[in-house]
Design a protein around this motif. Structure first.
Motif, short mmCIF file in Angstrom:
data_model
loop_
_atom_site.label_atom_id
_atom_site.label_comp_id
_atom_site.label_asym_id
_atom_site.label_seq_id
_atom_site.Cartn_x
_atom_site.Cartn_y
_atom_site.Cartn_z
N CYS A 5 0.82 -1.21 0.00
CA CYS A 5 0.00 0.00 0.00
C CYS A 5 0.86 1.26 0.00
CB CYS A 5 -0.97 -0.01 1.18
SG CYS A 5 -0.19 0.01 2.79
N ASN A 6 2.16 1.13 0.18
CA ASN A 6 3.06 2.29 0.22
C ASN A 6 4.05 2.25 -0.94
OD1 ASN A 6 2.04 3.20 2.74
ND2 ASN A 6 3.36 1.75 3.81
N GLY A 75 -0.67 3.70 2.99
CA GLY A 75 -1.10 4.52 1.87
C GLY A 75 -0.32 5.80 1.69
N ILE A 76 1.01 5.73 1.83
CA ILE A 76 1.86 6.91 1.70
C ILE A 76 2.86 6.74 0.57
CG2 ILE A 76 1.68 7.51 4.15
CD1 ILE A 76 4.64 6.41 4.41
N VAL A 77 3.43 7.87 0.17
CA VAL A 77 4.61 7.90 -0.68
C VAL A 77 5.68 8.55 0.18
CG1 VAL A 77 5.68 8.87 -2.75
CG2 VAL A 77 3.29 8.12 -2.82
N MET A 78 6.84 7.90 0.31
CA MET A 78 7.90 8.44 1.16
C MET A 78 9.24 8.40 0.43
SD MET A 78 9.13 7.38 5.03
CE MET A 78 9.71 5.73 4.61
N ALA A 79 9.93 9.54 0.46
CA ALA A 79 11.30 9.62 -0.06
C ALA A 79 12.24 9.54 1.13
CB ALA A 79 11.51 10.93 -0.81
N THR A 80 13.19 8.62 1.07
CA THR A 80 14.17 8.48 2.15
C THR A 80 15.38 9.35 1.86
OG1 THR A 80 15.45 6.69 1.13
CG2 THR A 80 13.49 6.06 2.43
N GLY A 98 6.49 -1.73 1.86
CA GLY A 98 6.13 -0.94 0.70
C GLY A 98 6.76 -1.44 -0.58
N PHE A 99 6.39 -0.78 -1.65
CA PHE A 99 6.96 -1.03 -2.98
C PHE A 99 8.10 -0.04 -3.14
CE2 PHE A 99 7.23 -0.82 -7.58
CZ PHE A 99 7.01 -2.13 -7.97
N VAL A 174 1.28 -3.72 -7.58
CA VAL A 174 -0.04 -4.20 -7.20
C VAL A 174 -0.39 -3.51 -5.90
CG1 VAL A 174 -1.45 -6.20 -6.59
CG2 VAL A 174 0.36 -6.42 -8.32
N GLN A 175 -1.36 -2.59 -5.98
CA GLN A 175 -1.72 -1.82 -4.79
C GLN A 175 -2.51 -2.71 -3.83
OE1 GLN A 175 -3.22 2.19 -5.40
NE2 GLN A 175 -2.62 2.05 -7.55
N ALA A 176 -2.29 -2.48 -2.55
CA ALA A 176 -3.02 -3.19 -1.51
C ALA A 176 -3.64 -2.18 -0.56
CB ALA A 176 -2.07 -4.11 -0.74
N ASP A 177 -4.72 -2.56 0.07
CA ASP A 177 -5.30 -1.69 1.08
C ASP A 177 -4.57 -1.89 2.40
OD1 ASP A 177 -6.30 -4.03 2.23
OD2 ASP A 177 -8.34 -3.69 1.53
#
Length: 185
Positions: A5-6, A75-80, A98-99, A174-177
């Motif tokens: 989901c991420n 359900g986030i997008v994160m840049a490390t 996450g992906f 593949v998105q997941a909840d």
């Protein structure tokens, strides 16, 4: 991890992780987290100041704690930060929660993007090319180890890189909840 989901964006200093992350967050309707900015907000000081006061070890400790916490969100997008992959626990959190998108950049591309930037403590003083090469030698195998998707940025503009990344994500992610159930994109 797939399904996930991420989306987590990793890659070298100056690759454009934060810029790409903001665009992906907007495109997919997900909150965007810039891990370095989170560290600065919580510390009440710039990353450079944290490095000056606490050293790299202190910065990495803060980074690991925040990465562990933020990567638990759904359900986030994160840049490390570029060096987040140096810690094995960080790599595990990223790979399992996450992906992972590795935004690749050549040393020349990094140097061009960073030529006016003096806010990167690990690039202060000395030969920037040599420092970036040393970082790449250590970090690239770790990026490769956890990446679900590799996106080269090179001389392309942000719009082109973003469009390419979105196309690849749409084809491979593949998105997941929040419960881990697969859902249609």
């Amino acid at each position: 991890m797939n399904p996930a989901c991420n989306i987590f964006i990793i890659g070298p200093t100056g690759a454009g992780k934060s810029s790409l992350g903001r665009r992906l967050g907007k495109h997919y309707g997900r909150p965007f987290i810039d891990l370095d900015q989170e560290i600065e907000q919580r510390a009440g000081a710039s990353a450079s100041m944290v490095f000056d006061i606490e050293g790299e070890a202190g910065f990495r400790k803060r980074e690991a704690a925040l990465l562990e916490s933020c990567s638990r969100r759904q359900g986030i997008v994160m840049a490390t930060g570029a060096g987040a992959v140096l810690d094995a626990a960080n790599r595990d959190h990223l790979a399992t929660r996450g992906f992972v998108v590795w935004l690749q950049a050549s040393i020349d591309h990094q140097l061009e993007r960073l030529r006016m930037d003096r806010s990167r403590p690990l690039l202060d003083g000395g030969d920037r090319r040599q420092r970036l090469q040393a970082m790449a030698a250590k970090r690239d195998p770790l990026y490769r180890l956890i990446a679900d998707l590799i996106v080269a940025c090179e001389a392309d503009n942000l719009a082109t890189v973003s469009a390419r990344c979105i196309g690849l994500l749409d084809a491979h992610w593949v998105q997941a909840d929040a419960a881990g159930r697969q859902r249609q994109a």
